[in-house]
Design a protein around this motif. Structure first.
Motif, PDB file in Angstrom:
ATOM      1  N   LEU A   1      32.908  28.175  32.095  1.00 28.80           N
ATOM      2  CA  LEU A   1      32.176  27.174  31.019  1.00 28.80           C
ATOM      3  C   LEU A   1      33.129  26.659  30.078  1.00 28.80           C
ATOM      4  O   LEU A   1      33.713  27.585  29.564  1.00 28.80           O
ATOM      5  N   ARG A   2      32.611  25.442  29.681  1.00 30.07           N
ATOM      6  CA  ARG A   2      33.569  25.018  28.638  1.00 30.07           C
ATOM      7  C   ARG A   2      33.294  25.597  27.310  1.00 30.07           C
ATOM      8  O   ARG A   2      32.201  26.234  27.193  1.00 30.07           O
TER       9      ARG A   2
ATOM     10  N   GLY B   1      32.073  20.460  32.871  1.00 30.81           N
ATOM     11  CA  GLY B   1      31.649  21.390  32.105  1.00 30.81           C
ATOM     12  C   GLY B   1      31.202  22.794  32.219  1.00 30.81           C
ATOM     13  O   GLY B   1      31.504  23.787  31.892  1.00 30.81           O
ATOM     14  N   ILE B   2      30.926  22.739  33.806  1.00 24.94           N
ATOM     15  CA  ILE B   2      30.640  23.959  34.490  1.00 24.94           C
ATOM     16  C   ILE B   2      31.293  24.200  35.938  1.00 24.94           C
ATOM     17  O   ILE B   2      31.047  22.954  36.496  1.00 24.94           O
ATOM     18  N   LEU B   3      31.838  25.003  36.307  1.00 26.51           N
ATOM     19  CA  LEU B   3      32.316  25.308  37.610  1.00 26.51           C
ATOM     20  C   LEU B   3      31.428  26.530  38.131  1.00 26.51           C
ATOM     21  O   LEU B   3      31.509  27.530  37.643  1.00 26.51           O
ATOM     22  N   LEU B   4      30.853  26.312  39.262  1.00 28.17           N
ATOM     23  CA  LEU B   4      30.315  27.363  40.222  1.00 28.17           C
ATOM     24  C   LEU B   4      31.005  27.945  41.459  1.00 28.17           C
ATOM     25  O   LEU B   4      31.192  27.002  42.331  1.00 28.17           O
ATOM     26  N   ILE B   5      31.570  28.964  41.402  1.00 31.16           N
ATOM     27  CA  ILE B   5      32.686  29.149  42.113  1.00 31.16           C
ATOM     28  C   ILE B   5      32.222  30.461  43.236  1.00 31.16           C
ATOM     29  O   ILE B   5      31.571  31.579  42.595  1.00 31.16           O
ATOM     30  N   GLN B   6      32.679  30.098  44.310  1.00 32.72           N
ATOM     31  CA  GLN B   6      32.488  31.301  45.281  1.00 32.72           C
ATOM     32  C   GLN B   6      33.748  31.932  45.826  1.00 32.72           C
ATOM     33  O   GLN B   6      34.784  30.803  45.888  1.00 32.72           O
ATOM     34  N   GLU B   7      33.989  32.939  46.122  1.00 33.25           N
ATOM     35  CA  GLU B   7      35.206  33.563  46.692  1.00 33.25           C
ATOM     36  C   GLU B   7      36.370  32.997  46.050  1.00 33.25           C
ATOM     37  O   GLU B   7      37.151  32.514  46.452  1.00 33.25           O
ATOM     38  N   PRO B   8      36.432  33.600  44.553  1.00 31.09           N
ATOM     39  CA  PRO B   8      37.593  33.003  43.630  1.00 31.09           C
ATOM     40  C   PRO B   8      38.924  33.667  43.934  1.00 31.09           C
ATOM     41  O   PRO B   8      38.829  35.015  44.811  1.00 31.09           O
ATOM     42  N   TRP B   9      40.101  33.395  43.535  1.00 32.09           N
ATOM     43  CA  TRP B   9      41.392  34.186  43.771  1.00 32.09           C
ATOM     44  C   TRP B   9      41.198  35.355  42.943  1.00 32.09           C
ATOM     45  O   TRP B   9      41.064  35.402  41.746  1.00 32.09           O
ATOM     46  N   VAL B  10      41.203  36.524  43.506  1.00 33.07           N
ATOM     47  CA  VAL B  10      41.314  37.932  42.781  1.00 33.07           C
ATOM     48  C   VAL B  10      42.623  38.805  43.117  1.00 33.07           C
ATOM     49  O   VAL B  10      42.884  38.949  44.031  1.00 33.07           O
ATOM     50  N   ARG B  11      42.950  39.360  41.917  1.00 32.77           N
ATOM     51  CA  ARG B  11      44.019  39.995  41.759  1.00 32.77           C
ATOM     52  C   ARG B  11      43.729  41.452  40.939  1.00 32.77           C
ATOM     53  O   ARG B  11      43.394  41.018  39.630  1.00 32.77           O
TER      54      ARG B  11
END
Length: 418
Positions: free
Chosen positions: A71-72, A32-42
């Motif tokens: 979030l879903r 249902g939820i992802l808490l992300i650090q340092e995602p892939w950014v372009r």
């Protein structure tokens, strides 16, 4: 109480393949939820996480955001704009009992001598003041034995002091490393929650899933159901033949009590026509709830086999210290993921055969960014906290003459005319 919601937390180390792995888990495992650090950014945009079934929230003003929350689609939420920064994203959602809570993804930069950043303290104070339960996934970049690290450092000491003084609880269980390389193993990622809501997080564990990052995936379950969005109508799914037939029947059967050319007569006929159109539309385009999809279009049985192999070799490398075989298998897995995604997208583009489909695809690709629901800042410095307050603030800013000043407070400044 509705079904409890599962959450994943991970630092992706800006890797495209790591983004693909966690995105596939989000869909296949029904997270249902992802808490992300340092995602892939372009080009200033978070990539690799947006799918049909979710929303991705990050700081649009940052050229290189280091956090985001996924979030879903069926979760009712809005973003707390006052705490939206490069290193912090906080979202206020509603559970199935109508109570609000806050989930946040945070990154504590390792170059500073103390942790956490000031914005984290402001968020904790906001949640305490408004009695909002807080769940926060952090890449703390700090060591302390309280959350399973092998030692303590200055940043860890300052962070544990912050946690204790603000009545927060550490959800980490055991001392399984969350950061693993061939040269180092450490617990750097922690999950924090309000101490008054200690039972809110359960089944906290470090997943054995190959994350394609040097940080491992953390999984836990929220002890609450999440409030879902109400059913909606999609005009694209309207049965227009049924709409025309229904409208014809509605108009012909509607009694015209007043056929005079007076204002009341015109108003009566107009009201009847509007009602006929509305009823015809509602019958030909029924309400539908947001569907949950467990299908990842590019995932295959071959990838499942490789995933299983990589997991076994990772566990073997931890025991024996021989990482070469694991690295080779991980590289193969990485290449196969990229190939599978490229083939899937190529197949999708080749399947676009009509002009409307091509136009929608072009619009989606050109749009970029995100359609995040943000809180609006009022003229007195406070922020809106609900859909009704956002609508009111917008009305007051753009059409103040249509609303009585004594009905709605606080007032917001009108946008200057051009």
């Amino acid at each position: 109480m509705g079904p409890r919601i599962e959450v994943a937390q991970v630092n992706l180390h800006h890797a495209a393949s790591a983004s693909a792995v966690i995105a596939s888990r989000f869909t296949i495992d029904g997270l249902g939820i992802l808490l992300i650090q340092e995602p892939w950014v372009r080009k200033g945009e978070v990539r690799g996480l947006k799918m049909k079934s979710n929303k991705v929230i990050w700081d649009l003003s940052s050229e290189r955001p280091r956090t985001c929350v996924v979030l879903r689609n069926d979760i009712d939420y809005f973003c707390l704009s006052e705490f939206l920064t490069q290193d912090l994203v906080a979202v206020q959602a509603t559970n199935d009992e109508g109570a609000d809570f806050v989930v946040a993804a945070a990154y504590f930069p390792g170059e500073t001598p103390i942790a956490p950043p000031e914005a984290i303290g402001n968020l904790v104070e906001h949640c305490r003041r408004n009695k909002l339960p807080l769940i926060m996934g952090c890449d703390a970049n700090a060591h302390h034995i309280e959350w399973g690290s092998t030692d303590c450092n200055t940043r860890g000491e300052s962070l544990i002091e912050f946690i204790v003084s603000n009545n927060l609880s550490i959800a980490n269980v055991g001392c399984e490393p969350t950061f693993v390389t061939s040269a180092r193993r450490e617990v750097l990622d922690i999950t924090l929650s309000s101490e008054s809501e200690m039972g809110l997080i359960s089944q906290w564990r470090v997943s054995s899933e190959p994350s394609m990052s040097d940080h491992r995936i953390i999984r836990f379950v929220l002890g609450m159901g999440v409030g879902q969005l109400p059913p909606k109508r999609n005009p694209r799914n309207t049965d227009w033949a049924a709409f025309r037939d229904s409208l014809k029947i509605n108009v012909s059967s509607r009694e015209q009590l007043d056929i005079s050319a007076t204002a009341s007569g015109l108003e009566s006929r107009l009201s009847a026509l509007n009602q006929s159109i509305t009823e015809a539309y509602q019958s030909s385009c029924p309400l539908k709830t947001v569907a949950k999809s467990s299908n990842c279009s590019w995932w295959s049985s071959k990838l499942s086999v490789l995933r299983k192999t990589v997991r076994k070799l990772f566990n073997k490398a931890k025991r024996t210290g021989n990482w070469e075989e694991y690295r080779c298998s991980l590289t193969t897995y990485n290449k196969e993921i990229r190939t599978a995604k490229q083939k899937s997208f190529r197949k999708f583009c080749e399947s676009v055969s009509s002009t409307p489909e091509a136009a929608r695809l072009h619009k989606a690709l050109a749009r970029g960014k995100t359609d995040t629901v943000l809180a609006i800042k009022r003229s007195d410095g406070t922020y809106t906290s609900s859909a009704e307050e956002r609508a009111t603030a917008l009305l007051l800013a753009h059409f103040p003459e249509t609303i009585q000043e004594d009905q709605i407070r606080p007032m917001v400044e009108r946008r200057p005319s051009r």
